[in-house]
Design a protein around this motif. Structure first.
Motif, PDB file in Angstrom:
ATOM      1  N   ALA A 142      -8.213 -47.362  42.851  1.00 26.76           N
ATOM      2  CA  ALA A 142      -7.488 -47.015  41.537  1.00 26.76           C
ATOM      3  C   ALA A 142      -6.244 -48.104  41.230  1.00 26.76           C
ATOM      4  CB  ALA A 142      -7.032 -45.692  41.467  1.00 26.76           C
ATOM      5  N   VAL A 143      -5.365 -48.285  42.480  1.00 25.61           N
ATOM      6  CA  VAL A 143      -4.252 -49.176  42.212  1.00 25.61           C
ATOM      7  C   VAL A 143      -4.468 -50.581  41.846  1.00 25.61           C
ATOM      8  CG1 VAL A 143      -2.146 -50.079  43.285  1.00 25.61           C
ATOM      9  CG2 VAL A 143      -2.669 -47.751  43.654  1.00 25.61           C
ATOM     10  N   THR A 144      -5.646 -50.953  42.509  1.00 22.84           N
ATOM     11  CA  THR A 144      -6.390 -52.297  42.295  1.00 22.84           C
ATOM     12  C   THR A 144      -6.946 -52.582  40.994  1.00 22.84           C
ATOM     13  OG1 THR A 144      -6.681 -52.612  44.668  1.00 22.84           O
ATOM     14  CG2 THR A 144      -7.790 -53.960  43.343  1.00 22.84           C
ATOM     15  N   GLU A 145      -7.638 -51.534  40.526  1.00 25.53           N
ATOM     16  CA  GLU A 145      -8.105 -51.631  39.006  1.00 25.53           C
ATOM     17  C   GLU A 145      -7.043 -51.601  38.119  1.00 25.53           C
ATOM     18  OE1 GLU A 145     -10.485 -48.572  36.618  1.00 25.53           O
ATOM     19  OE2 GLU A 145     -11.787 -49.192  38.328  1.00 25.53           O
ATOM     20  N   ALA A 146      -6.163 -50.787  38.208  1.00 21.97           N
ATOM     21  CA  ALA A 146      -5.052 -50.716  36.957  1.00 21.97           C
ATOM     22  C   ALA A 146      -4.095 -51.844  37.178  1.00 21.97           C
ATOM     23  CB  ALA A 146      -4.265 -49.321  37.353  1.00 21.97           C
ATOM     24  N   THR A 147      -3.873 -52.461  38.184  1.00 22.44           N
ATOM     25  CA  THR A 147      -2.809 -53.618  38.220  1.00 22.44           C
ATOM     26  C   THR A 147      -3.568 -55.000  38.308  1.00 22.44           C
ATOM     27  OG1 THR A 147      -3.102 -53.695  40.718  1.00 22.44           O
ATOM     28  CG2 THR A 147      -1.233 -52.140  39.684  1.00 22.44           C
ATOM     29  N   GLY A 148      -4.954 -54.991  38.627  1.00 19.31           N
ATOM     30  CA  GLY A 148      -5.651 -56.131  38.506  1.00 19.31           C
ATOM     31  C   GLY A 148      -5.159 -57.124  39.771  1.00 19.31           C
ATOM     32  N   ALA A 149      -4.553 -56.538  40.817  1.00 23.45           N
ATOM     33  CA  ALA A 149      -4.030 -57.200  42.013  1.00 23.45           C
ATOM     34  C   ALA A 149      -5.086 -57.805  42.640  1.00 23.45           C
ATOM     35  CB  ALA A 149      -3.186 -56.371  42.764  1.00 23.45           C
ATOM     36  N   PRO A 150      -4.932 -59.226  43.259  1.00 27.12           N
ATOM     37  CA  PRO A 150      -5.994 -59.634  44.087  1.00 27.12           C
ATOM     38  C   PRO A 150      -5.992 -59.124  45.484  1.00 27.12           C
ATOM     39  CG  PRO A 150      -4.335 -61.040  43.938  1.00 27.12           C
ATOM     40  CD  PRO A 150      -3.935 -59.883  42.787  1.00 27.12           C
ATOM     41  N   ALA A 151      -4.946 -58.398  45.705  1.00 20.73           N
ATOM     42  CA  ALA A 151      -4.844 -57.730  46.933  1.00 20.73           C
ATOM     43  C   ALA A 151      -4.098 -56.479  46.957  1.00 20.73           C
ATOM     44  CB  ALA A 151      -4.464 -58.821  48.236  1.00 20.73           C
ATOM     45  N   THR A 152      -4.441 -55.389  47.632  1.00 16.38           N
ATOM     46  CA  THR A 152      -3.967 -54.158  47.579  1.00 16.38           C
ATOM     47  C   THR A 152      -3.742 -53.900  48.969  1.00 16.38           C
ATOM     48  OG1 THR A 152      -4.679 -53.511  45.639  1.00 16.38           O
ATOM     49  CG2 THR A 152      -3.549 -51.658  46.713  1.00 16.38           C
ATOM     50  N   TYR A 153      -2.596 -53.769  49.662  1.00 15.48           N
ATOM     51  CA  TYR A 153      -2.342 -53.020  51.060  1.00 15.48           C
ATOM     52  C   TYR A 153      -2.359 -51.766  51.279  1.00 15.48           C
ATOM     53  CZ  TYR A 153      -0.824 -58.217  50.956  1.00 15.48           C
ATOM     54  OH  TYR A 153      -0.491 -59.432  50.994  1.00 15.48           O
ATOM     55  N   GLU A 155      -0.831 -61.860  41.932  1.00 13.42           N
ATOM     56  CA  GLU A 155      -0.612 -63.359  42.136  1.00 13.42           C
ATOM     57  C   GLU A 155       0.691 -64.067  42.171  1.00 13.42           C
ATOM     58  OE1 GLU A 155      -3.077 -65.509  42.836  1.00 13.42           O
ATOM     59  OE2 GLU A 155      -4.827 -64.198  42.257  1.00 13.42           O
ATOM     60  N   ASP A 156       1.561 -63.255  41.442  1.00 14.01           N
ATOM     61  CA  ASP A 156       2.792 -64.031  41.384  1.00 14.01           C
ATOM     62  C   ASP A 156       3.810 -63.663  42.663  1.00 14.01           C
ATOM     63  OD1 ASP A 156       2.920 -61.140  40.922  1.00 14.01           O
ATOM     64  OD2 ASP A 156       4.757 -61.180  40.035  1.00 14.01           O
ATOM     65  N   VAL A 157       3.154 -62.847  43.748  1.00 11.73           N
ATOM     66  CA  VAL A 157       4.040 -62.835  44.951  1.00 11.73           C
ATOM     67  C   VAL A 157       4.106 -64.162  45.699  1.00 11.73           C
ATOM     68  CG1 VAL A 157       4.216 -61.462  46.998  1.00 11.73           C
ATOM     69  CG2 VAL A 157       3.666 -60.326  44.866  1.00 11.73           C
ATOM     70  N   PRO A 158       5.128 -64.637  46.213  1.00 14.66           N
ATOM     71  CA  PRO A 158       5.009 -66.013  46.843  1.00 14.66           C
ATOM     72  C   PRO A 158       4.460 -65.783  48.297  1.00 14.66           C
ATOM     73  CG  PRO A 158       7.280 -65.209  46.485  1.00 14.66           C
ATOM     74  CD  PRO A 158       6.529 -64.309  45.843  1.00 14.66           C
TER      75      PRO A 158
END
Length: 155
Positions: free
Chosen positions: A76-87, A107-110
């Motif tokens: 759910a977090v991955t879907e709602a945020t569109g994050a390429p990775a969820t830990y 993606e913006d996380v260095p």
């Protein structure tokens, strides 16, 4: 949830009093929500609702449901945020009450803030208002993904 299963001085037990607006879901055993002090957008905590320390403190019902709740929250977090990775992180040293921190990594996380170093974003990217605005989208995704196994917030 009986207050006898909570410890008065436990930060995680105190989250039983969280506003519904911070809660993605609550069932009789688990709760998924945003947490003050960890309010980076895309960060949520999945915690057992009674006081249990470490994974070894979970009872059979909690053990039997943890993986599904973790999977559904991460999805759910991955879907709602569109994050390429969820830990999904489990430590329990600062707050000895079994819980997992779910952190969306955009993606913006260095590169130097990825993997375990993502925890440095707790201070660097805290934004309670933006974190709170994500809750409804994560809740909708969770309800859809978890299907019949979800419970109302007041459970």
């Amino acid at each position: 949830m009986s207050t006898s299963s909570h410890h008065a001085d436990c930060f995680m037990c105190g989250l039983e009093q969280s506003e519904d607006s911070a809660v993605v879901f609550r069932d009789p055993l688990w709760s998924g929500e945003t947490v003050p002090g960890y309010d980076v957008p895309g960060w949520f905590v999945l915690r057992v609702r009674r006081h249990a320390e470490r994974i070894t403190g979970l009872d059979e019902a909690e053990l039997a449901t943890f993986a599904r709740r973790a999977r559904d929250m991460v999805a759910a977090v991955t879907e709602a945020t569109g994050a390429p990775a969820t830990y999904l992180l489990v430590f329990g040293e600062n707050h000895p009450h079994f819980h997992a921190l779910i952190t969306a990594r955009g993606e913006d996380v260095p590169a130097d803030r990825r993997n375990g170093n993502i925890l440095r974003l707790r201070a660097e990217h805290a934004d309670p208002d933006s974190a709170a605005r994500l809750v409804p989208a994560v809740r909708r995704a969770y309800e859809r993904l978890a299907g019949e196994g979800t419970y109302p917030l007041s459970a």
